[in-house]
Write a protein that holds these residues in place. Structure first.
Motif, PDB file in Angstrom:
ATOM      1  N   CYS A  36       0.826  -1.221   0.000  1.00 23.89           N
ATOM      2  CA  CYS A  36       0.000   0.000   0.000  1.00 23.89           C
ATOM      3  C   CYS A  36       0.850   1.257   0.000  1.00 23.89           C
ATOM      4  O   CYS A  36       0.547   2.240  -0.680  1.00 23.89           O
ATOM      5  CB  CYS A  36      -0.933  -0.009   1.216  1.00 23.89           C
ATOM      6  SG  CYS A  36      -2.176  -1.315   1.190  1.00 23.89           S
ATOM      7  N   GLN A  37       1.927   1.246   0.767  1.00 29.01           N
ATOM      8  CA  GLN A  37       2.821   2.407   0.797  1.00 29.01           C
ATOM      9  C   GLN A  37       3.455   2.653  -0.575  1.00 29.01           C
ATOM     10  O   GLN A  37       3.624   3.796  -1.011  1.00 29.01           O
ATOM     11  CB  GLN A  37       3.893   2.197   1.858  1.00 29.01           C
ATOM     12  CG  GLN A  37       3.359   2.217   3.286  1.00 29.01           C
ATOM     13  CD  GLN A  37       4.428   1.923   4.303  1.00 29.01           C
ATOM     14  OE1 GLN A  37       5.533   1.531   3.936  1.00 29.01           O
ATOM     15  NE2 GLN A  37       4.092   2.088   5.574  1.00 29.01           N
ATOM     16  N   LEU A  38       3.802   1.576  -1.278  1.00 26.81           N
ATOM     17  CA  LEU A  38       4.382   1.732  -2.618  1.00 26.81           C
ATOM     18  C   LEU A  38       3.384   2.362  -3.575  1.00 26.81           C
ATOM     19  O   LEU A  38       3.722   3.269  -4.351  1.00 26.81           O
ATOM     20  CB  LEU A  38       4.830   0.360  -3.128  1.00 26.81           C
ATOM     21  CG  LEU A  38       5.432   0.340  -4.540  1.00 26.81           C
ATOM     22  CD1 LEU A  38       6.679   1.211  -4.598  1.00 26.81           C
ATOM     23  CD2 LEU A  38       5.747  -1.086  -4.956  1.00 26.81           C
ATOM     24  N   ILE A  39       2.134   1.886  -3.502  1.00 26.42           N
ATOM     25  CA  ILE A  39       1.108   2.448  -4.384  1.00 26.42           C
ATOM     26  C   ILE A  39       0.870   3.917  -4.070  1.00 26.42           C
ATOM     27  O   ILE A  39       0.755   4.767  -4.972  1.00 26.42           O
ATOM     28  CB  ILE A  39      -0.189   1.634  -4.256  1.00 26.42           C
ATOM     29  CG1 ILE A  39       0.027   0.206  -4.771  1.00 26.42           C
ATOM     30  CG2 ILE A  39      -1.321   2.308  -5.027  1.00 26.42           C
ATOM     31  CD1 ILE A  39      -1.159  -0.707  -4.554  1.00 26.42           C
ATOM     32  N   GLY A  41       3.004   5.987  -2.758  1.00 28.42           N
ATOM     33  CA  GLY A  41       4.167   6.758  -3.209  1.00 28.42           C
ATOM     34  C   GLY A  41       4.122   7.033  -4.696  1.00 28.42           C
ATOM     35  O   GLY A  41       4.432   8.138  -5.167  1.00 28.42           O
ATOM     36  N   VAL A  42       3.727   6.000  -5.484  1.00 34.07           N
ATOM     37  CA  VAL A  42       3.610   6.199  -6.937  1.00 34.07           C
ATOM     38  C   VAL A  42       2.551   7.239  -7.254  1.00 34.07           C
ATOM     39  O   VAL A  42       2.729   8.105  -8.126  1.00 34.07           O
ATOM     40  CB  VAL A  42       3.303   4.847  -7.612  1.00 34.07           C
ATOM     41  CG1 VAL A  42       3.001   5.054  -9.095  1.00 34.07           C
ATOM     42  CG2 VAL A  42       4.479   3.890  -7.451  1.00 34.07           C
ATOM     43  N   LEU A  43       1.415   7.173  -6.551  1.00 33.89           N
ATOM     44  CA  LEU A  43       0.357   8.163  -6.780  1.00 33.89           C
ATOM     45  C   LEU A  43       0.827   9.571  -6.442  1.00 33.89           C
ATOM     46  O   LEU A  43       0.523  10.538  -7.170  1.00 33.89           O
ATOM     47  CB  LEU A  43      -0.873   7.800  -5.943  1.00 33.89           C
ATOM     48  CG  LEU A  43      -1.643   6.549  -6.378  1.00 33.89           C
ATOM     49  CD1 LEU A  43      -2.783   6.259  -5.414  1.00 33.89           C
ATOM     50  CD2 LEU A  43      -2.185   6.716  -7.796  1.00 33.89           C
ATOM     51  N   LEU A  48       2.596  14.977  -8.178  1.00 32.27           N
ATOM     52  CA  LEU A  48       3.621  16.022  -8.239  1.00 32.27           C
ATOM     53  C   LEU A  48       4.069  16.282  -9.662  1.00 32.27           C
ATOM     54  O   LEU A  48       4.310  17.436 -10.067  1.00 32.27           O
ATOM     55  CB  LEU A  48       4.812  15.615  -7.356  1.00 32.27           C
ATOM     56  CG  LEU A  48       4.551  15.578  -5.844  1.00 32.27           C
ATOM     57  CD1 LEU A  48       5.780  15.062  -5.108  1.00 32.27           C
ATOM     58  CD2 LEU A  48       4.174  16.963  -5.334  1.00 32.27           C
ATOM     59  N   ALA A  49       4.217  15.203 -10.461  1.00 36.39           N
ATOM     60  CA  ALA A  49       4.609  15.383 -11.860  1.00 36.39           C
ATOM     61  C   ALA A  49       3.548  16.159 -12.624  1.00 36.39           C
ATOM     62  O   ALA A  49       3.853  17.051 -13.431  1.00 36.39           O
ATOM     63  CB  ALA A  49       4.849  14.020 -12.513  1.00 36.39           C
ATOM     64  N   GLY A  50       2.256  15.858 -12.366  1.00 33.20           N
ATOM     65  CA  GLY A  50       1.192  16.607 -13.021  1.00 33.20           C
ATOM     66  C   GLY A  50       1.195  18.070 -12.648  1.00 33.20           C
ATOM     67  O   GLY A  50       1.016  18.954 -13.502  1.00 33.20           O
ATOM     68  N   LEU A  51       1.420  18.354 -11.366  1.00 35.19           N
ATOM     69  CA  LEU A  51       1.501  19.757 -10.941  1.00 35.19           C
ATOM     70  C   LEU A  51       2.679  20.468 -11.573  1.00 35.19           C
ATOM     71  O   LEU A  51       2.583  21.645 -11.966  1.00 35.19           O
ATOM     72  CB  LEU A  51       1.596  19.813  -9.405  1.00 35.19           C
ATOM     73  CG  LEU A  51       0.338  19.390  -8.625  1.00 35.19           C
ATOM     74  CD1 LEU A  51       0.638  19.389  -7.134  1.00 35.19           C
ATOM     75  CD2 LEU A  51      -0.830  20.308  -8.946  1.00 35.19           C
TER      76      LEU A  51
END
Length: 237
Positions: A36-39, A41-43, A48-51
């Motif tokens: 869950c933490q990995l998912i 983090g990816v989200l 951040l990339a979208g912003l």
């Protein structure tokens, strides 16, 4: 004791043990937390990339908007400058183009005063001179395009070309210089072609029937009959 008697059950209870660490039982659902933490983090990275991409496009849009606004302001400023400095219809003005010389062969230049860009507005023209019809302060200007296909011999190098604006008035017996420009001609002996632009401009007081005209010391260097490179004019301010 009697043979048929029953004995009570004996329960052995261990005493408390000290200094033994307590280990909680491991629950099975805790093993899913790293996934869950990995998912998450990816989200977060995607958000951040979208912003960041959105911010980049906003910055680019702002730059384009600022550039367009600056160009529009510059164009408006230029139009305002032209409108502010355009001679009013009721004020005298003149613009003469090209250049040639008088039949007598002196250094006074002749000009085109009717064709092309040339015009006369409440000013006269005669023999290369602009004639003032209304007294006042005038802004006068002159530009000459000078050139030659080669430089003179070494003994003639470093000679000066004199470009000047003169005034002829009934109040003085001799013509008076108003503006003078001295140009060093062919200062390099290795030059195969020489050219130069000479420009004069200033504000002078003119009275009725006074004349202004252009003189140049080396008339063979003037590139004649070019209304964009050689001209002479004046307007009341």
């Amino acid at each position: 004791m009697e043979a048929g008697a029953r004995y009570p059950s004996v329960f052995v209870v261990d005493g408390p043990q000290r200094d033994v660490p307590f280990v909680p039982p491991v629950r099975r659902h805790q093993k899913t937390w790293p996934c869950c933490q990995l998912i998450l983090g990816v989200l977060m990275l995607l958000i951040l990339a979208g912003l960041g991409i959105q911010g980049y496009f906003l910055i680019c849009f702002r730059k384009e908007l600022d550039r367009a606004t600056a160009e529009e302001n510059a164009e408006a400023t230029h139009e305002k400058f032209v409108q502010d400095h355009k001679p009013a219809p009721e004020k005298p003005a003149a613009h003469l183009t090209g250049a040639s010389f008088t039949a007598s062969g002196n250094s006074t230049l002749q000009w085109e005063h009717t064709l092309g860009l040339a015009f006369l507005q409440d000013m006269g023209y005669k023999g290369g001179s602009l004639i003032c019809n209304k007294p006042g302060h005038y802004y006068i200007y002159s530009k000459l395009y000078l050139g030659n296909s080669g430089c003179p011999h070494n003994e003639q190098k470093n000679m000066w070309v004199v470009h000047s604006i003169y005034k002829r008035t009934p109040r003085y017996p001799e013509d008076r210089p108003l503006l003078i420009n001295n140009i060093l001609y062919c200062n390099s002996k290795d030059s195969t072609f020489w050219w130069h632009n000479s420009f004069l401009a200033g504000v002078v007081q003119l009275e009725e029937n006074e004349e202004i005209y252009i003189k140049v010391s080396e008339r063979q260097l003037v590139r004649i009959k070019d209304e964009f490179k050689s001209y002479f004019g004046a307007f009341m301010i």
